[in-house]
Motif scaffolding. Sequence first.
Motif, mmCIF file in Angstrom:
data_model
loop_
_atom_site.group_PDB
_atom_site.id
_atom_site.type_symbol
_atom_site.label_atom_id
_atom_site.label_comp_id
_atom_site.label_asym_id
_atom_site.label_seq_id
_atom_site.Cartn_x
_atom_site.Cartn_y
_atom_site.Cartn_z
ATOM 1 N N ILE A 58 33.879 28.663 38.597
ATOM 2 C CA ILE A 58 32.883 28.842 39.655
ATOM 3 C C ILE A 58 33.578 29.014 41.004
ATOM 4 O O ILE A 58 33.221 29.897 41.803
ATOM 5 C CB ILE A 58 31.911 27.649 39.697
ATOM 6 C CG1 ILE A 58 31.009 27.654 38.460
ATOM 7 C CG2 ILE A 58 31.049 27.698 40.959
ATOM 8 C CD1 ILE A 58 30.141 26.414 38.327
ATOM 9 N N LEU A 59 34.580 28.176 41.268
ATOM 10 C CA LEU A 59 35.306 28.254 42.537
ATOM 11 C C LEU A 59 36.079 29.564 42.641
ATOM 12 O O LEU A 59 36.137 30.179 43.725
ATOM 13 C CB LEU A 59 36.247 27.062 42.672
ATOM 14 C CG LEU A 59 35.569 25.694 42.809
ATOM 15 C CD1 LEU A 59 36.603 24.577 42.810
ATOM 16 C CD2 LEU A 59 34.711 25.630 44.069
ATOM 17 N N ASP A 60 36.675 29.999 41.536
ATOM 18 C CA ASP A 60 37.396 31.278 41.543
ATOM 19 C C ASP A 60 36.436 32.433 41.810
ATOM 20 O O ASP A 60 36.757 33.349 42.586
ATOM 21 C CB ASP A 60 38.106 31.492 40.202
ATOM 22 C CG ASP A 60 39.407 30.700 40.107
ATOM 23 O OD1 ASP A 60 39.891 30.229 41.145
ATOM 24 O OD2 ASP A 60 39.912 30.545 38.984
ATOM 25 N N ALA A 61 35.279 32.399 41.155
ATOM 26 C CA ALA A 61 34.301 33.472 41.336
ATOM 27 C C ALA A 61 33.783 33.510 42.768
ATOM 28 O O ALA A 61 33.559 34.585 43.339
ATOM 29 C CB ALA A 61 33.137 33.286 40.362
ATOM 30 N N PHE A 74 29.980 36.558 35.441
ATOM 31 C CA PHE A 74 29.059 35.640 34.763
ATOM 32 C C PHE A 74 28.900 34.354 35.564
ATOM 33 O O PHE A 74 27.781 33.862 35.771
ATOM 34 C CB PHE A 74 29.572 35.335 33.361
ATOM 35 C CG PHE A 74 28.775 34.313 32.611
ATOM 36 C CD1 PHE A 74 27.600 34.664 31.964
ATOM 37 C CD2 PHE A 74 29.186 32.981 32.571
ATOM 38 C CE1 PHE A 74 26.845 33.713 31.277
ATOM 39 C CE2 PHE A 74 28.441 32.028 31.890
ATOM 40 C CZ PHE A 74 27.271 32.393 31.241
ATOM 41 N N HIS A 75 30.003 33.783 36.024
ATOM 42 C CA HIS A 75 29.931 32.524 36.777
ATOM 43 C C HIS A 75 29.358 32.732 38.172
ATOM 44 O O HIS A 75 28.705 31.829 38.710
ATOM 45 C CB HIS A 75 31.321 31.879 36.848
ATOM 46 C CG HIS A 75 31.743 31.220 35.575
ATOM 47 N ND1 HIS A 75 32.260 31.922 34.500
ATOM 48 C CD2 HIS A 75 31.708 29.922 35.174
ATOM 49 C CE1 HIS A 75 32.526 31.087 33.515
ATOM 50 N NE2 HIS A 75 32.209 29.879 33.885
ATOM 51 N N GLN A 76 29.567 33.910 38.739
ATOM 52 C CA GLN A 76 28.976 34.205 40.035
ATOM 53 C C GLN A 76 27.463 34.347 39.916
ATOM 54 O O GLN A 76 26.704 33.785 40.722
ATOM 55 C CB GLN A 76 29.578 35.503 40.588
ATOM 56 C CG GLN A 76 29.061 35.912 41.951
ATOM 57 C CD GLN A 76 29.658 35.095 43.065
ATOM 58 O OE1 GLN A 76 29.221 33.974 43.298
ATOM 59 N NE2 GLN A 76 30.641 35.646 43.751
ATOM 60 N N HIS A 191 46.320 39.366 41.116
ATOM 61 C CA HIS A 191 46.931 39.925 42.326
ATOM 62 C C HIS A 191 45.860 40.424 43.289
ATOM 63 O O HIS A 191 45.919 40.152 44.507
ATOM 64 C CB HIS A 191 47.876 41.066 41.959
ATOM 65 C CG HIS A 191 48.496 41.730 43.143
ATOM 66 N ND1 HIS A 191 49.478 41.142 43.906
ATOM 67 C CD2 HIS A 191 48.254 42.961 43.708
ATOM 68 C CE1 HIS A 191 49.824 41.953 44.890
ATOM 69 N NE2 HIS A 191 49.103 43.064 44.797
ATOM 70 N N VAL A 192 44.870 41.132 42.751
ATOM 71 C CA VAL A 192 43.791 41.663 43.593
ATOM 72 C C VAL A 192 42.977 40.535 44.208
ATOM 73 O O VAL A 192 42.627 40.563 45.394
ATOM 74 C CB VAL A 192 42.879 42.595 42.765
ATOM 75 C CG1 VAL A 192 41.633 42.966 43.561
ATOM 76 C CG2 VAL A 192 43.639 43.852 42.354
ATOM 77 N N GLN A 193 42.690 39.508 43.389
ATOM 78 C CA GLN A 193 41.850 38.408 43.849
ATOM 79 C C GLN A 193 42.610 37.400 44.705
ATOM 80 O O GLN A 193 41.994 36.572 45.378
ATOM 81 C CB GLN A 193 41.236 37.676 42.639
ATOM 82 C CG GLN A 193 40.387 38.543 41.734
ATOM 83 C CD GLN A 193 39.167 39.099 42.437
ATOM 84 O OE1 GLN A 193 38.703 38.539 43.431
ATOM 85 N NE2 GLN A 193 38.633 40.198 41.940
ATOM 86 N N GLY A 194 43.941 37.454 44.661
ATOM 87 C CA GLY A 194 44.730 36.502 45.429
ATOM 88 C C GLY A 194 44.873 35.152 44.767
ATOM 89 O O GLY A 194 45.195 34.154 45.434
#
Length: 278
Positions: A58-61, A74-76, A191-194
């Motif tokens: 959830i935090l990553d999304a 999905f989590h977003q 890489h894209v998401q950091g």
Amino acid sequence: MNFSQSFFRYLSLLSIDVVLGAMAGLLFFSRLFRVEVDLTVYLLLGSAVWCIYTLDHILDAKSGVFPLSDRYVFHQNNRTVLMVCVLAVAILGLGLAFLTFGLGKEFFWSVGLGALILATMFLIRKAGKSAGLLKEISTGVLYVLGIAWIPLLRIGSMDLSYLFAGFLFGYSLLAVINLLTLAVLDANEDHVQGFPSAADILPLVKLVEVIRRLNFLLIFVSLAGFIFLSSLYRPFACVILLMALVHYLTFFQADLSSEQKRMRMEASFMLPVLLLFL
């Protein structure tokens, strides 16, 4: 997509495969340490693992940028429902843990371990990309410590054996290999998401070579254990050997998609259920 593919896809999206693998790991260490663990402990472990993994996703999304992978989409999209479920499961889990353990050492030590895991997650997020590689190692070690926690607390001092440390190391090494392979599979997206990853520290070619060597090491050591250890320990060495072989053969099979590799490697952590038939 047929029903079975859709079913297993949602098991993966909801981290149910990880939960089942963790519960199988608890079976592995309870049998290895020869301690009794009732069904309630399995439920507590499963709920704790699900809460931690779901919260992490959830935090990553939330912090990610579009386009997101299917898992993060999905989590977003279901963030509110999932957060309510995480809070409910966490509260029910704490209540069940209190009823099961009372205010004894198992309750307080387990809560302390949970706090350590959450603190580690927080620090890794704060460290950003500089936490690459440390993330995989710390997560792998804490994962194995978590599934072996209650058996470790219940084992008698007279029953301790240096071989137990060897199996803990082997299982931890397998968990780290799993996370390193996922770092390779998710390298472009991370890489894209950091997101921090071992791929930030090592070039992909070098990281793949590290995975190959660690896998060979684990396969060799577990095979040696199966050959040279007493019959009491051979089944456990065999289980680790099988899981290591699945990881190696899956990761280096070129015709599989990243998602297929992920699902097969996560499914390998359920192999300790074979101990039920021995």
